[in-house]
Enzyme design. Sequence first.
Site, short mmCIF file in Angstrom:
data_model
loop_
_atom_site.label_atom_id
_atom_site.label_comp_id
_atom_site.label_asym_id
_atom_site.label_seq_id
_atom_site.Cartn_x
_atom_site.Cartn_y
_atom_site.Cartn_z
N LEU A 237 0.81 -1.13 -0.11
CA LEU A 237 -0.05 -0.16 -0.01
C LEU A 237 0.92 1.16 0.11
O LEU A 237 1.97 1.01 0.86
CB LEU A 237 -0.75 0.07 1.14
CG LEU A 237 -1.85 -1.11 1.22
CD1 LEU A 237 -2.77 -0.87 2.48
CD2 LEU A 237 -2.85 -1.01 0.21
N ASP A 238 0.51 2.15 -0.70
CA ASP A 238 1.27 3.21 -0.92
C ASP A 238 1.63 3.97 0.53
O ASP A 238 0.68 3.77 1.46
CB ASP A 238 0.72 4.45 -1.83
CG ASP A 238 0.64 3.86 -3.15
OD1 ASP A 238 1.56 2.92 -3.41
OD2 ASP A 238 -0.01 4.18 -4.12
#
Length: 372
Positions: A237-238
Site C-alpha cells: 500500500l502506498d
Amino acid sequence: MTEESLPKPPSRSAPRGTSAKQAPAKKGPKPPRGERPARPARPDRAKAEGAARPKREEAKGRPAADKRKAKTEARRGEERSSPSRMKRARLFREESAGSGRRGGETKPQSPRAEQPRPRSERTEEEPPRAHKAGEPQRIAKLLARAGVASRREVERMIAEGRIARDGAVIDTPATILTSLKGVTVDGKPVSAPAATRLFLFHKPPGFLTAAKDPAGRKTIYDRLPPGLPRLVPVGRLDLNTEGLLLLTNDGELKRQLELPSTGIERTYRARVFGDVTQERLETLIEGIEIEGMRYGPIDANLERRTGRNGWVEMKLTEGKNREVRRVLEHLGLQVSRLIRTAYGPFVLGDLPLGAVGEVPQHDLVTFRKTLR
C-alpha cells in the site's frame, strides 16, 4: 316536333346506364341443385393452392409465435446464467491476452499452443497439491515457505552471498534441497517452517510497506504490536494509502495471493474531487491504457456525490503500482483519500486503525483450497 319524333325514356326495368334496346337477355330457368355442372377450377390456382396456403397459415399461425417465444426464453436464460461484471471482464482479458495493444489483431499461435491443455484430475473439493516432507525443492521455495523472504528476495540474498549450507556459500538459486538442515541466513540457522498464519492489519496513512527505508521514514513494522512472528506483507500500500494489509509468515502463500492469475479481487474506496459520471466509470470494465501501461478490467461504481466531491468504489484483480490513483487521475479526478476495504474474502470491517487480527485456521484452510 311531334310526339313520334321524341326519344322514348329508358325502361325502368332496364339496368341504370343502359337503354331498353341494350337490356340483357333473360336467362333460362336454373337446373336443380344436384344437376348443376361443376365449375372448372383454374389450373394456376390449383397448382399454387398446395404451396401458398400452408405459407399463409404458417405466417398467421403458431409457428412464428413459438419461434419468438423460444428466442425470448433463450435470451432470459442467458441473462440469468450470465457471470458478474468482473467475471465477464476476466473472460474478456483471457480472450484478448494474445491481441495486440493497439491494432487489436490476435497474435498467431503455435500449433502446440492451440492444443487444449489436459484437465487436472483433482476435483474442486480437493486442496491444491502440496509438497511432501523430504521432496526435493529449490532452496528459494523452501526459504520462502519458512517465511525468510519471498522467492525474489531470496534470489537476491543468494546473489549477495548471504545464504550458506554447512558453511559453504550457495551461489545459485537453482540449488535443490530436501530440507533446510544446515542452511544459514546471515550466519543464523533457519528453523523449520511453522504452521501457516495470516493476519489482517489496518494500515494507517504515513507508513511505508517495507522492512526498512533508507530515508528513515516510518514503516509498518514500526506500528505493528510486539509478540508477532516474522511476517511479510502481501502486496503493498502506498505511503498515504490506508486500509487492509494482509501479513503472513508463509512466503509461498504470499506469492499465491499476489499473482494476478489467481484472480483475487481487491476492493478500494476513494474520495475524489471533480466531475465524474457512472457511465464514464463503467468504461473501465474493459481496461484502460495510460502512457503505455495497460491496466486490466476495473469494476468502478459511484457510491455517492455531493457537488463535485464523491466516493468511488473500485474492484480490480491486478494491483499494479499506484494503479487506482493513476486511473482516477487519468479521468481528471483528484484523490484525497484512498482506503483498501477488502482483499478477496477478507474484509477490513470494524478493525481499528493500527490494529491486527488473525484469520482463524479453519477459514485459512478453506480459502487455500479455492486458490488456483
